[in-house]
Design a protein around this motif. Structure first.
Motif, short mmCIF file in Angstrom:
data_model
loop_
_atom_site.label_atom_id
_atom_site.label_comp_id
_atom_site.label_asym_id
_atom_site.label_seq_id
_atom_site.Cartn_x
_atom_site.Cartn_y
_atom_site.Cartn_z
N UNK A 124 0.82 -1.21 0.00
CA UNK A 124 0.00 0.00 0.00
C UNK A 124 0.85 1.26 0.00
N UNK A 125 2.10 1.15 0.48
CA UNK A 125 2.96 2.33 0.53
C UNK A 125 3.37 2.82 -0.85
N UNK A 126 3.10 2.07 -1.87
CA UNK A 126 3.30 2.57 -3.23
C UNK A 126 2.31 3.68 -3.56
N UNK A 127 1.21 3.72 -2.81
CA UNK A 127 0.16 4.71 -3.06
C UNK A 127 0.12 5.81 -2.00
N UNK A 128 0.39 5.45 -0.75
CA UNK A 128 0.29 6.43 0.33
C UNK A 128 1.12 5.97 1.51
N UNK A 129 1.70 6.93 2.22
CA UNK A 129 2.50 6.64 3.41
C UNK A 129 2.08 7.48 4.62
N UNK A 130 0.98 8.22 4.46
CA UNK A 130 0.52 9.08 5.54
C UNK A 130 1.11 10.47 5.51
N UNK A 131 1.77 10.83 4.43
CA UNK A 131 2.39 12.15 4.34
C UNK A 131 1.35 13.25 4.48
N UNK A 132 1.66 14.25 5.31
CA UNK A 132 0.76 15.38 5.51
C UNK A 132 -0.36 15.12 6.49
N UNK A 133 -0.29 13.99 7.21
CA UNK A 133 -1.35 13.67 8.17
C UNK A 133 -0.80 13.69 9.59
N UNK A 134 -1.70 13.55 10.54
CA UNK A 134 -1.34 13.64 11.97
C UNK A 134 -2.20 12.65 12.76
N UNK A 135 -1.55 11.83 13.60
CA UNK A 135 -2.27 10.86 14.43
C UNK A 135 -1.89 11.08 15.88
N UNK A 136 -2.88 11.26 16.74
CA UNK A 136 -2.66 11.41 18.17
C UNK A 136 -2.75 10.05 18.85
N UNK A 137 -1.80 9.79 19.75
CA UNK A 137 -1.77 8.55 20.52
C UNK A 137 -2.17 8.90 21.95
N UNK A 177 -6.22 20.05 17.69
CA UNK A 177 -5.01 20.26 16.88
C UNK A 177 -5.15 19.68 15.47
N UNK A 178 -6.35 19.24 15.13
CA UNK A 178 -6.59 18.78 13.77
C UNK A 178 -6.03 17.41 13.46
N UNK A 179 -5.97 16.52 14.46
CA UNK A 179 -5.48 15.17 14.20
C UNK A 179 -6.44 14.46 13.26
N UNK A 180 -5.87 13.75 12.30
CA UNK A 180 -6.70 12.99 11.37
C UNK A 180 -7.27 11.75 12.05
#
Length: 445
Positions: A129-142, A234-237
């Motif tokens: 799947x990383x051939x299409x997307x790697x999460x660039x420009x996103x934000x995940x809160x833990x 903070x706009x986490x996706x």
């Protein structure tokens, strides 16, 4: 590596992590803590004027976390604008007690040293799947115990945006750093960069550590809700909430009394665009019933059950028609015997590597002999697989709301007919299916 049957059975009761209700919450000064439902712009000021302190103002002011004298629920409810006030609840993590005896243009997975141990990413086609997307420009809160800020595979942590929401913080100096290990493991599953050893589902996302647990003792629900609210602020996706509460909380229970406020905070976060991924819990039980379970009873939460390397429901995972939204790898097999290798297939992954291997605080011992990495199983490990996938979807569909992201993940899932499987919901996630569908729709394939 030599892991005996005795070792496994000792740890089986504490697989992964489940949050256990341990009592009502109190602040450091000895005051009781309350969750207050507010109905009006002036409610906060009215509560303060009545002699209470407001620690958190959540969901755009509709929920307050308040401290004051014990047994003061009735006093709070007499204040104008307060429709309900209930004592806050403290939860503790059940720690797994596995005392094991141990003898360029490249894709992120190409150079990482230990991707062969990542069966969870292989079964869900994450690397492809990383051939299409790697999460660039996103934000995940833990929202968890924090994240190891010095881990070499977690260089994408934004420490400046990290926060600690802890009522009685016994280690305030560490800020959003990990007060245990759980948050670091979860963070790696979401977004480890592969700089050294392991690759997360979204290796180019930005990880935000939101610590809600002290080093010792429990977290208050008020602080957990504050962490979820902050993620949306903070706009986490996505915000990962790997803290499933065991069992059905019947009407009248302490947590059930907070149901409306929990729903309000979660729904507010989702309206602001944040997908909330939650773990179904590790009690091997049905979630059907008249009571309240968390996160399963909250429509705004995207609830995840746990699956094995053989795409079967892991033996500890909770289940339930209409309560499980999606399934993802959490580790171990459908029985203890197969997990341990007493039964099974010739190509089964041996214990303990049939758990999910991910990042681990660098100052803690690794039970699998890989410093900085360790193996845990649980629905806590399944939920962050989905949070990372949400980041991939948001990269490809930056304007999609939370509901559309969840739908995209469900449409790309496998192994279920529709959305009604009691074990898998809409199915087991498949990252490649999900992103390929979006790439085709957007004309990028």
């Amino acid at each position: 590596m030599n892991f005996g049957r005795r070792t496994f059975i000792k740890g089986a009761a504490g697989i992964g992590v489940t949050a256990t209700i341990t009592g009502t919450a109190s602040a450091a000064a000895g005051d009781a803590q309350y969750i207050v439902r507010a109905t009006g712009n002036g409610t906060r000021d009215a509560v303060v004027d009545a002699g209470f302190s407001v620690r958190h103002e959540l969901a755009e002011g509709s929920v307050l976390v308040v401290t004051g004298p014990a047994d003061a629920s009735a006093d709070l409810e007499s204040i104008g604008g307060v429709s309900a006030a209930n004592p806050d609840v403290t939860v503790e993590l059940d720690q797994p007690d596995v005392d094991a005896e141990v003898e360029s243009d490249d894709l992120p997975s190409d150079d990482a040293a230990f991707t062969d141990l990542q069966w969870d990413k292989q079964t869900t086609d994450v690397f492809e799947a990383h051939e299409y997307a790697t999460g660039e420009g996103t934000r995940v809160a833990i929202v968890d115990t924090g994240i190891d800020l010095n881990h070499p595979d977690l260089g994408n942590v934004n420490e400046d945006l990290g926060r600690a929401f802890v009522t009685n913080d016994d280690v305030p100096e560490i800020g959003p750093d990990d007060s245990g290990y759980h948050g670091t493991h979860v963070a790696g599953t979401v977004g480890a960069t592969g700089e050294v050893g392991f690759v997360g589902t979204a290796p180019d996302t930005e990880l935000i550590p939101v610590r809600v647990f002290p080093a010792e003792g429990g977290a208050t629900f008020g602080d957990i809700l504050a962490g979820i609210d902050y993620a949306a602020e903070i706009g986490a996706d996505a915000a990962n909430f790997s803290l499933g509460i065991p069992g059905v909380q019947e009407p009248g229970s302490a947590l059930n009394k907070l149901k409306a406020e929990v729903q309000t905070v979660f729904q507010s976060a989702v309206r602001r665009g944040t997908v909330i991924t939650g773990s179904a819990g590790n009690d091997s039980g049905s979630l059907q019933g008249s009571g309240f379970t968390l996160p399963n009873s909250v429509p705004a939460a995207f609830t995840v059950s746990a699956t094995s390397p053989a795409d079967t429901l892991s033996f500890y995972s909770n289940f339930g028609t209409s309560d499980i939204d999606i399934a993802a790898p959490g580790g171990y097999y459908e029985t203890v015997e197969r997990t341990l290798g007493v039964t099974g297939e010739p190509d089964d992954i041996p214990f303990p590597l049939n758990a999910v291997v991910s990042t681990w605080p660098t100052d803690l011992k690794s039970e699998i002999g890989l410093p900085g990495y360790d193996a845990i199983a649980g629905t806590s490990m399944a939920a962050p697989q989905v949070a990372g996938l949400a980041a991939l979807v948001r990269e490809l569909e930056p304007n999609a709301n939370a509901s559309r992201i969840e739908q995209a993940i469900q449409k790309g899932a496998e192994g279920a007919n529709g959305k009604s499987s009691s074990e898998f919901g809409a199915g087991i996630i498949n990252a490649l299916n999900t992103v390929e569908r979006l790439a085709t729709k957007n004309g990028k394939k």
